[in-house]
Motif scaffolding. Structure first.
Motif, PDB file in Angstrom:
ATOM      1  N   PHE A  83     -72.893  24.123  37.029  1.00 24.69           N
ATOM      2  CA  PHE A  83     -71.461  23.813  37.165  1.00 24.69           C
ATOM      3  C   PHE A  83     -71.154  22.345  37.400  1.00 24.69           C
ATOM      4  O   PHE A  83     -70.002  21.920  37.275  1.00 24.69           O
ATOM      5  N   ALA A  84     -72.141  21.525  37.759  1.00 28.78           N
ATOM      6  CA  ALA A  84     -71.834  20.141  38.139  1.00 28.78           C
ATOM      7  C   ALA A  84     -71.173  19.379  37.002  1.00 28.78           C
ATOM      8  O   ALA A  84     -70.264  18.572  37.231  1.00 28.78           O
ATOM      9  N   THR A 101     -67.392  19.762  36.951  1.00 33.58           N
ATOM     10  CA  THR A 101     -66.736  19.622  38.248  1.00 33.58           C
ATOM     11  C   THR A 101     -66.440  18.155  38.524  1.00 33.58           C
ATOM     12  O   THR A 101     -67.257  17.285  38.222  1.00 33.58           O
ATOM     13  N   ALA A 127     -70.543  20.896  48.591  1.00 37.00           N
ATOM     14  CA  ALA A 127     -70.291  22.333  48.505  1.00 37.00           C
ATOM     15  C   ALA A 127     -68.875  22.652  48.959  1.00 37.00           C
ATOM     16  O   ALA A 127     -68.327  22.020  49.867  1.00 37.00           O
ATOM     17  N   THR A 156     -67.784  26.373  44.873  1.00 36.00           N
ATOM     18  CA  THR A 156     -69.208  26.350  44.509  1.00 36.00           C
ATOM     19  C   THR A 156     -69.983  27.452  45.221  1.00 36.00           C
ATOM     20  O   THR A 156     -70.900  28.040  44.642  1.00 36.00           O
ATOM     21  N   ARG A 157     -69.621  27.763  46.463  1.00 36.41           N
ATOM     22  CA  ARG A 157     -70.361  28.802  47.206  1.00 36.41           C
ATOM     23  C   ARG A 157     -70.189  30.180  46.567  1.00 36.41           C
ATOM     24  O   ARG A 157     -71.041  31.054  46.754  1.00 36.41           O
ATOM     25  N   TYR A 210     -72.963  29.708  43.990  1.00 31.57           N
ATOM     26  CA  TYR A 210     -74.217  29.104  44.455  1.00 31.57           C
ATOM     27  C   TYR A 210     -74.097  28.978  45.975  1.00 31.57           C
ATOM     28  O   TYR A 210     -73.477  28.029  46.477  1.00 31.57           O
TER      29      TYR A 210
END
Length: 289
Positions: free
Chosen positions: A76-77, A80, A98, A102-103, A106
């Motif tokens: 996902f980076a 983002t 985070a 994101t949590r 991940y």
């Protein structure tokens, strides 16, 4: 979204976007841009950072401690927006921390920092990953920069990749997007590979080990780019067939093994970072003066 940040010196000018902390341009002082321009006809990427996985996951899902999470190819980076943490005329550092977003995919408290810095004719792109949680944190990370093929000034000349170590590393070619259990003979001869577009009909050329800590990508009798790698043991070369670019991709992590399931920690070359620790990964490219 904020505008790209420009850094540079008398030799190089580099533009970096907050979206994915992705480099958007790499020019030498003659005004020529050596980076792919992201033309959507072929591929919209230019130099994405891959985190927390490299490559595909089965059914676009990963598994962590028995729980399943959605995870698109390459993580996902790259999609983002990062925060600008520091900048000088010759350096910029973007950070991704985070969040609830994101949590959900991940479940770790991490900090991913991506720094671009120029020094003379050298550009270094570094990523630091920190585990701010209380449990071990598995991840993969990689760089995916696309350079022009042919390089500026190399039109009409054969292009080669030459490994510093002169090795002939075994080849892995993806099967359905995944890493097979068997390796193929190396396409390198004495550390040298002359590039042809038909090499990429079956997707990327992946070298899980043995490609070493440096290589040169360049045109015979023409411009040369020299790369060195830090803590990046895996290498891939990729071209969208017929597109005028070559991706030189150093990784620490790869796609899931074919038929091996979705467990993140079981992926090849996965890093497992203990609580409170951090790790650094970087590549440097020496540009023509």
């Amino acid at each position: 979204m904020s505008q790209a940040v420009r850094i540079g010196n008398e030799y190089l000018t580099v533009d970096v976007s907050p979206l994915g902390a992705e480099m958007q341009g790499l020019k030498t002082r003659d005004g020529r841009d050596w980076l792919w321009n992201g033309d959507a006809q072929y591929w919209t990427g230019r130099s994405p950072v891959l985190f927390p996985i490299v490559g595909k996951a089965p059914d676009d899902h990963i598994e962590i401690d028995g729980r399943v999470y959605p995870m698109a190819q390459h993580g996902f980076a790259r999609r983002t927006t990062f925060d600008l943490a520091a900048s000088t005329p010759t350096m910029c550092r973007f950070e991704l921390k985070a969040s609830d977003v994101t949590r959900a995919v991940y479940p770790f408290d991490f900090l991913l920092a991506v720094e671009h810095a120029v020094d003379g004719t050298r550009l270094t792109v570094a990523a630091e990953v920190e585990n701010h949680g209380e449990t071990d944190m598995p991840f993969g990370i990689g760089f995916h920069p696309a350079f022009l093929w042919p390089l500026p000034g190399g039109e009409g000349k054969p292009h080669q990749v030459v490994l510093d170590n002169g090795a002939e590393p075994a080849l892995s070619q993806l099967e359905g997007g995944f890493i097979p259990h068997t390796l193929m003979d190396s396409p390198f001869e004495g550390g040298r590979l002359t590039l042809r577009p038909d090499m990429f009909k079956a997707d990327a050329l992946i070298f899980p080990q043995g490609a070493g800590e440096g290589l040169t990508y360049g045109a015979e009798g023409g411009p040369q780019l020299h790369f060195t790698f830090e803590n990046l043991p895996n290498l891939a070369l990729w071209q969208k067939v017929g597109a005028p670019f070559l991706c030189v991709e150093p990784w620490h992590g790869m796609a899931a093994r074919a038929g091996a399931g979705a467990e993140l920690s079981a992926r090849p070359s996965t890093t497992v970072l203990v609580a409170g620790e951090k790790a650094r990964f970087a590549f440097t490219v020496e540009m023509p003066a």
